[in-house]
Design a protein around this motif. Structure first.
Motif, PDB file in Angstrom:
ATOM      1  N   ALA A  72       0.820  -1.215   0.000  1.00 44.24           N
ATOM      2  CA  ALA A  72       0.000   0.000   0.000  1.00 44.24           C
ATOM      3  C   ALA A  72       0.853   1.265   0.000  1.00 44.24           C
ATOM      4  O   ALA A  72       0.366   2.347  -0.339  1.00 44.24           O
ATOM      5  N   SER A  75       3.936   3.081  -4.761  1.00 45.78           N
ATOM      6  CA  SER A  75       3.130   3.501  -5.910  1.00 45.78           C
ATOM      7  C   SER A  75       3.746   2.973  -7.195  1.00 45.78           C
ATOM      8  O   SER A  75       4.931   2.627  -7.248  1.00 45.78           O
ATOM      9  N   ILE A 124      -1.855   5.210  -7.704  1.00 47.91           N
ATOM     10  CA  ILE A 124      -2.143   3.768  -7.758  1.00 47.91           C
ATOM     11  C   ILE A 124      -1.046   3.044  -6.997  1.00 47.91           C
ATOM     12  O   ILE A 124       0.131   3.142  -7.342  1.00 47.91           O
ATOM     13  N   SER A 125      -1.446   2.335  -5.957  1.00 52.43           N
ATOM     14  CA  SER A 125      -0.457   1.579  -5.181  1.00 52.43           C
ATOM     15  C   SER A 125      -0.392   0.152  -5.699  1.00 52.43           C
ATOM     16  O   SER A 125      -1.317  -0.339  -6.367  1.00 52.43           O
ATOM     17  N   GLN A 127      -0.738  -2.284  -3.814  1.00 52.53           N
ATOM     18  CA  GLN A 127      -1.852  -2.955  -3.138  1.00 52.53           C
ATOM     19  C   GLN A 127      -3.146  -2.806  -3.926  1.00 52.53           C
ATOM     20  O   GLN A 127      -3.946  -3.743  -3.986  1.00 52.53           O
ATOM     21  N   ASP A 128      -3.355  -1.654  -4.553  1.00 55.29           N
ATOM     22  CA  ASP A 128      -4.542  -1.471  -5.398  1.00 55.29           C
ATOM     23  C   ASP A 128      -4.584  -2.532  -6.490  1.00 55.29           C
ATOM     24  O   ASP A 128      -5.632  -3.122  -6.762  1.00 55.29           O
ATOM     25  N   ASP A 131      -5.324  -5.997  -4.997  1.00 52.95           N
ATOM     26  CA  ASP A 131      -6.749  -6.119  -4.679  1.00 52.95           C
ATOM     27  C   ASP A 131      -7.574  -6.356  -5.938  1.00 52.95           C
ATOM     28  O   ASP A 131      -8.487  -7.180  -5.947  1.00 52.95           O
ATOM     29  N   ARG A 132      -7.256  -5.648  -7.010  1.00 47.20           N
ATOM     30  CA  ARG A 132      -7.969  -5.852  -8.281  1.00 47.20           C
ATOM     31  C   ARG A 132      -7.760  -7.266  -8.794  1.00 47.20           C
ATOM     32  O   ARG A 132      -8.680  -7.914  -9.276  1.00 47.20           O
TER      33      ARG A 132
END
Length: 156
Positions: A72, A75, A124-125, A127-128, A131-132
Motif C-alpha cells: 500500500a 506507488s 495507484i499503489s 496494493q490497489d 486487490d484488483r
C-alpha cells in the motif's frame, strides 16, 4: 503513451512479487517463469529496485525477495522511477530549450501531460493492483495490459 519495456516489466515483476510474497520469499526464477521475463533482465531490474529499497533480498537456500515496504506504500510511479524510466512528453526533457534553445509553443502542454501521468501513477499503489487481481475469480495474476486499460478508461 508507451511505457518502455523496463518500466512495464518492473511493474509486472513487483506485482508478481506482491501477489506471491505471502508464502515466503519469491525467487526471480519464479517471477521469470510466471511472467515470461528473462532472468538476467529481472536481475538488472531488481538491483535498481533494491537500491531504492522497494524490495529486499534474502540469501541462501529458500531465499528470494520480499517487498521492501507494504504494498500500500509503493506507488506505480515509485517503481517506474526506481528503474530510471519516466515518460517525458517534452522534446527537451523539461529543460525548456525545445526549439533552438528556446521553449517551444506547446512546452507547457506536454509538461503538464507528463505531470498528470505522474500523478495518476502516484495514486495507484501496488496494493490497489493486488486487490484488483484477487477480486476476480479465476484470474490470480493481473497483467500490465489491465493497468494500461485502466489508464485509458480514466483518461476518457
Amino acid at each position: 503513451m508507451r511505457l518502455s519495456t523496463k518500466g512495464r516489466y518492473a511493474v509486472t515483476a513487483m506485482l508478481d512479487l506482491a501477489l506471491h510474497s505471502g508464502t515466503g520469499p519469491v525467487t526471480l526464477a519464479d517471477v521469470s517463469v510466471n511472467q515470461g521475463i528473462s532472468l538476467s533482465y529481472l536481475e538488472q531490474l531488481f538491483a535498481a529496485l533494491r537500491s531504492k529499497k522497494l524490495v529486499r533480498g534474502v540469501r541462501g537456500p529458500g531465499g528470494g525477495y520480499y517487498l521492501g515496504r507494504p504494498a500500500a506504500e509503493i506507488s506505480i510511479a515509485d517503481i517506474i522511477c526506481a528503474v530510471d524510466e519516466w515518460v517525458e512528453f517534452t522534446r527537451c526533457g523539461g529543460r525548456e530549450n525545445c526549439r533552438d534553445g528556446q521553449r517551444c509553443l506547446t512546452h507547457h502542454l506536454w509538461d503538464q501531460l507528463s505531470d498528470e501521468i505522474f500523478r495518476f501513477l502516484s495514486d495507484i499503489s501496488l496494493q490497489d493492483l493486488v486487490d484488483r487481481g484477487r477480486g476476480r475469480p479465476g484470474a490470480p495474476k493481473i497483467g500490465i495490459e489491465e493497468l494500461e486499460g485502466d489508464a485509458k478508461r480514466r483518461a476518457a
